[in-house]
Design a protein around this motif. Sequence first.
Motif, PDB file in Angstrom:
ATOM      1  N   SER A   1     -45.817  26.531  28.675  1.00 20.35           N
ATOM      2  CA  SER A   1     -44.515  27.196  28.802  1.00 20.35           C
ATOM      3  C   SER A   1     -44.547  28.368  29.761  1.00 20.35           C
ATOM      4  O   SER A   1     -43.601  28.600  30.530  1.00 20.35           O
ATOM      5  CB  SER A   1     -44.037  27.673  27.422  1.00 20.35           C
ATOM      6  OG  SER A   1     -43.844  26.593  26.552  1.00 20.35           O
ATOM      7  N   GLY A   2     -45.633  29.166  29.720  1.00 19.77           N
ATOM      8  CA  GLY A   2     -45.726  30.310  30.631  1.00 19.77           C
ATOM      9  C   GLY A   2     -45.704  29.874  32.075  1.00 19.77           C
ATOM     10  O   GLY A   2     -45.041  30.482  32.925  1.00 19.77           O
ATOM     11  N   THR A   3     -46.428  28.797  32.378  1.00 20.93           N
ATOM     12  CA  THR A   3     -46.448  28.259  33.739  1.00 20.93           C
ATOM     13  C   THR A   3     -45.078  27.730  34.124  1.00 20.93           C
ATOM     14  O   THR A   3     -44.592  27.965  35.237  1.00 20.93           O
ATOM     15  CB  THR A   3     -47.497  27.137  33.849  1.00 20.93           C
ATOM     16  OG1 THR A   3     -48.760  27.652  33.440  1.00 20.93           O
ATOM     17  CG2 THR A   3     -47.602  26.632  35.274  1.00 20.93           C
ATOM     18  N   GLU A   4     -44.459  26.998  33.207  1.00 19.44           N
ATOM     19  CA  GLU A   4     -43.126  26.450  33.475  1.00 19.44           C
ATOM     20  C   GLU A   4     -42.134  27.572  33.806  1.00 19.44           C
ATOM     21  O   GLU A   4     -41.322  27.455  34.731  1.00 19.44           O
ATOM     22  CB  GLU A   4     -42.622  25.677  32.244  1.00 19.44           C
ATOM     23  CG  GLU A   4     -43.512  24.528  31.800  1.00 19.44           C
ATOM     24  CD  GLU A   4     -43.078  23.204  32.371  1.00 19.44           C
ATOM     25  OE1 GLU A   4     -42.144  23.189  33.182  1.00 19.44           O
ATOM     26  OE2 GLU A   4     -43.682  22.182  31.998  1.00 19.44           O
ATOM     27  N   SER A   5     -42.205  28.669  33.065  1.00 17.04           N
ATOM     28  CA  SER A   5     -41.283  29.779  33.288  1.00 17.04           C
ATOM     29  C   SER A   5     -41.553  30.479  34.615  1.00 17.04           C
ATOM     30  O   SER A   5     -40.640  31.023  35.240  1.00 17.04           O
ATOM     31  CB  SER A   5     -41.364  30.785  32.136  1.00 17.04           C
ATOM     32  OG  SER A   5     -40.650  30.312  31.006  1.00 17.04           O
ATOM     33  N   GLN A   6     -42.816  30.502  35.049  1.00 11.99           N
ATOM     34  CA  GLN A   6     -43.136  31.085  36.354  1.00 11.99           C
ATOM     35  C   GLN A   6     -42.431  30.315  37.472  1.00 11.99           C
ATOM     36  O   GLN A   6     -41.861  30.903  38.385  1.00 11.99           O
ATOM     37  CB  GLN A   6     -44.647  31.035  36.575  1.00 11.99           C
ATOM     38  CG  GLN A   6     -45.437  32.002  35.736  1.00 11.99           C
ATOM     39  CD  GLN A   6     -45.506  33.367  36.359  1.00 11.99           C
ATOM     40  OE1 GLN A   6     -45.991  33.525  37.468  1.00 11.99           O
ATOM     41  NE2 GLN A   6     -45.013  34.360  35.661  1.00 11.99           N
ATOM     42  N   VAL A   7     -42.514  28.993  37.393  1.00 13.74           N
ATOM     43  CA  VAL A   7     -41.893  28.149  38.420  1.00 13.74           C
ATOM     44  C   VAL A   7     -40.376  28.306  38.386  1.00 13.74           C
ATOM     45  O   VAL A   7     -39.722  28.434  39.428  1.00 13.74           O
ATOM     46  CB  VAL A   7     -42.309  26.675  38.239  1.00 13.74           C
ATOM     47  CG1 VAL A   7     -41.599  25.780  39.239  1.00 13.74           C
ATOM     48  CG2 VAL A   7     -43.821  26.537  38.376  1.00 13.74           C
ATOM     49  N   TYR A   8     -39.799  28.310  37.207  1.00 14.18           N
ATOM     50  CA  TYR A   8     -38.359  28.550  37.037  1.00 14.18           C
ATOM     51  C   TYR A   8     -37.971  29.901  37.630  1.00 14.18           C
ATOM     52  O   TYR A   8     -36.972  30.033  38.353  1.00 14.18           O
ATOM     53  CB  TYR A   8     -38.033  28.474  35.547  1.00 14.18           C
ATOM     54  CG  TYR A   8     -36.772  29.169  35.099  1.00 14.18           C
ATOM     55  CD1 TYR A   8     -35.520  28.588  35.286  1.00 14.18           C
ATOM     56  CD2 TYR A   8     -36.836  30.409  34.461  1.00 14.18           C
ATOM     57  CE1 TYR A   8     -34.368  29.222  34.845  1.00 14.18           C
ATOM     58  CE2 TYR A   8     -35.687  31.043  34.022  1.00 14.18           C
ATOM     59  CZ  TYR A   8     -34.458  30.459  34.212  1.00 14.18           C
ATOM     60  OH  TYR A   8     -33.324  31.092  33.786  1.00 14.18           O
ATOM     61  N   GLY A   9     -38.781  30.929  37.360  1.00  9.26           N
ATOM     62  CA  GLY A   9     -38.493  32.275  37.867  1.00  9.26           C
ATOM     63  C   GLY A   9     -38.475  32.364  39.373  1.00  9.26           C
ATOM     64  O   GLY A   9     -37.807  33.230  39.948  1.00  9.26           O
ATOM     65  N   ALA A  10     -39.204  31.472  40.051  1.00  5.70           N
ATOM     66  CA  ALA A  10     -39.239  31.495  41.515  1.00  5.70           C
ATOM     67  C   ALA A  10     -37.868  31.236  42.121  1.00  5.70           C
ATOM     68  O   ALA A  10     -37.610  31.603  43.274  1.00  5.70           O
ATOM     69  CB  ALA A  10     -40.240  30.462  42.031  1.00  5.70           C
ATOM     70  N   SER A  11     -36.977  30.613  41.355  1.00  3.07           N
ATOM     71  CA  SER A  11     -35.631  30.312  41.855  1.00  3.07           C
ATOM     72  C   SER A  11     -34.579  31.306  41.394  1.00  3.07           C
ATOM     73  O   SER A  11     -33.487  31.350  41.964  1.00  3.07           O
ATOM     74  CB  SER A  11     -35.196  28.902  41.410  1.00  3.07           C
ATOM     75  OG  SER A  11     -35.894  27.909  42.125  1.00  3.07           O
ATOM     76  N   VAL A  12     -34.870  32.112  40.361  1.00  4.41           N
ATOM     77  CA  VAL A  12     -33.809  32.939  39.778  1.00  4.41           C
ATOM     78  C   VAL A  12     -34.143  34.427  39.680  1.00  4.41           C
ATOM     79  O   VAL A  12     -33.247  35.242  39.458  1.00  4.41           O
ATOM     80  CB  VAL A  12     -33.429  32.426  38.365  1.00  4.41           C
ATOM     81  CG1 VAL A  12     -32.982  30.964  38.414  1.00  4.41           C
ATOM     82  CG2 VAL A  12     -34.577  32.591  37.379  1.00  4.41           C
ATOM     83  N   ASN A  13     -35.411  34.790  39.844  1.00  8.94           N
ATOM     84  CA  ASN A  13     -35.786  36.184  39.631  1.00  8.94           C
ATOM     85  C   ASN A  13     -35.649  37.045  40.882  1.00  8.94           C
ATOM     86  O   ASN A  13     -35.564  36.530  42.002  1.00  8.94           O
ATOM     87  CB  ASN A  13     -37.229  36.269  39.130  1.00  8.94           C
ATOM     88  CG  ASN A  13     -37.336  36.080  37.630  1.00  8.94           C
ATOM     89  OD1 ASN A  13     -36.825  35.109  37.089  1.00  8.94           O
ATOM     90  ND2 ASN A  13     -37.977  36.999  36.950  1.00  8.94           N
TER      91      ASN A  13
END
Length: 437
Positions: A326-338
């Motif tokens: 999950s932590g890795t998944e959220s990192q990738v997601y964050g690359a588009s929204v953070n």
Amino acid sequence: MTQHTPQIRSAQHIERRYRNSFGRAAGYLPKNRAALDAWLEQFSRDVHEKRARNAIVRRRSVDDLQQLIERDGVIRMYVSRMIEDAHAINADAKHTVRDIPDLLDHLDCVVTSTPRYYPKGDPDRNFFPLSSLFCYMMMTEPGYAVFRDKQFNRALLGILREWCTHLDSPDSRDVLNKEEHGWLSPAAKDEFKLEQFLIDWDDDHGGFPSYNAFFHRELLDGERPIAGKHDPRVVVSANDGRVVRIRRNIKRSDEFWAKGQRYSLHDMLDSSDLTDSFIGGDVLQSFLSGADYHRWHAPVTGIVRSARVVEALMFTELEGVWEPSSGTESQVYGASVNTRGLVFIEAPAPLGMVCVMPLGMTEISSVTLTVRPGDHVTKGDQLGYFSYGGSSMCLLFQKGAIEEFTVPDNPGDMESGHPIQVNSQVARAAAAPKRKA
């Protein structure tokens, strides 16, 4: 009127959700949830005691958030329900955030606080007060919604900036000492390898004017030598950290919110005119822990063609994935929204355009650029730094520019990622095309 019923989760579900959360995987939250609960109890007890003494001063940024909540009924609904649901999740807590005024008081107290150091293994170890304060709130459906709301996020950014101002001030230096809970203590020196950094050990505060100055401290000369300094095919890491993901043949647009670590160039690059030039290219993402060096450097030699910061989200996670990855998944997601920086460097062929994309995550989410368009940078030159808080880094390359990555991909969870250091080799560029005779 329909009464809101908080969504009650089983203790097993909450524990699984916490153990696989981005904050815990990243080290922002204690490994043991009981330690988080103890911290929340003590912090709320301190806030309530200050309120009883009329010792809480309303900060301007917190007042701005209050006015937004009062003005916008939808945000007020989400925040109210988020607090109710979070309280239901953590129902056994005697001291917790009870309502919106209580939340605002907690934020007022964070804005003037400075994190203390706790040695590894200390059950009270907790460096990130906002991540802790928001932890249970972010587990709720209204929490997911409101932390993605642009107006709420903008108000929250104002609070983070006010806190950053405190951490940039001399008032934050009291934790920079050699005592047990000081950031210059023997335990901290050993954990953070402080002998590698420019620190005045004869000075009471290490020679730092503020806590943030310590956080983005500079390396001593000779540390982090540049790999392949004169070899244009050697691409080096822009930062210290661990590999999050390596992905090739990236699409222009993809479902970055879906499980599977999908990168979406259109979203990552904020609709930049240069987006199409990276279609089919590669991404190397890495994560920085609180113990890592927090300045970042040029991975290649070239000309800075564009450099800017995109203000975006901070406290948000990929929804509905509660597995060890999950932590890795959220990192990738964050690359588009953070919140993120976009530094485009034009290097000689075959590399061409390279994008260095530092990501702010949680807490301060501060990305500071130290280069401007038109600057010539040599591999290893500083490009910018992170202030206190979480951070990640993406390096983007054009199609065909990279022959091979010389570090392994992450097999799953964040802690399994291969360690990298700034200026160490991470990739090898393709051979330059031969000139015709």
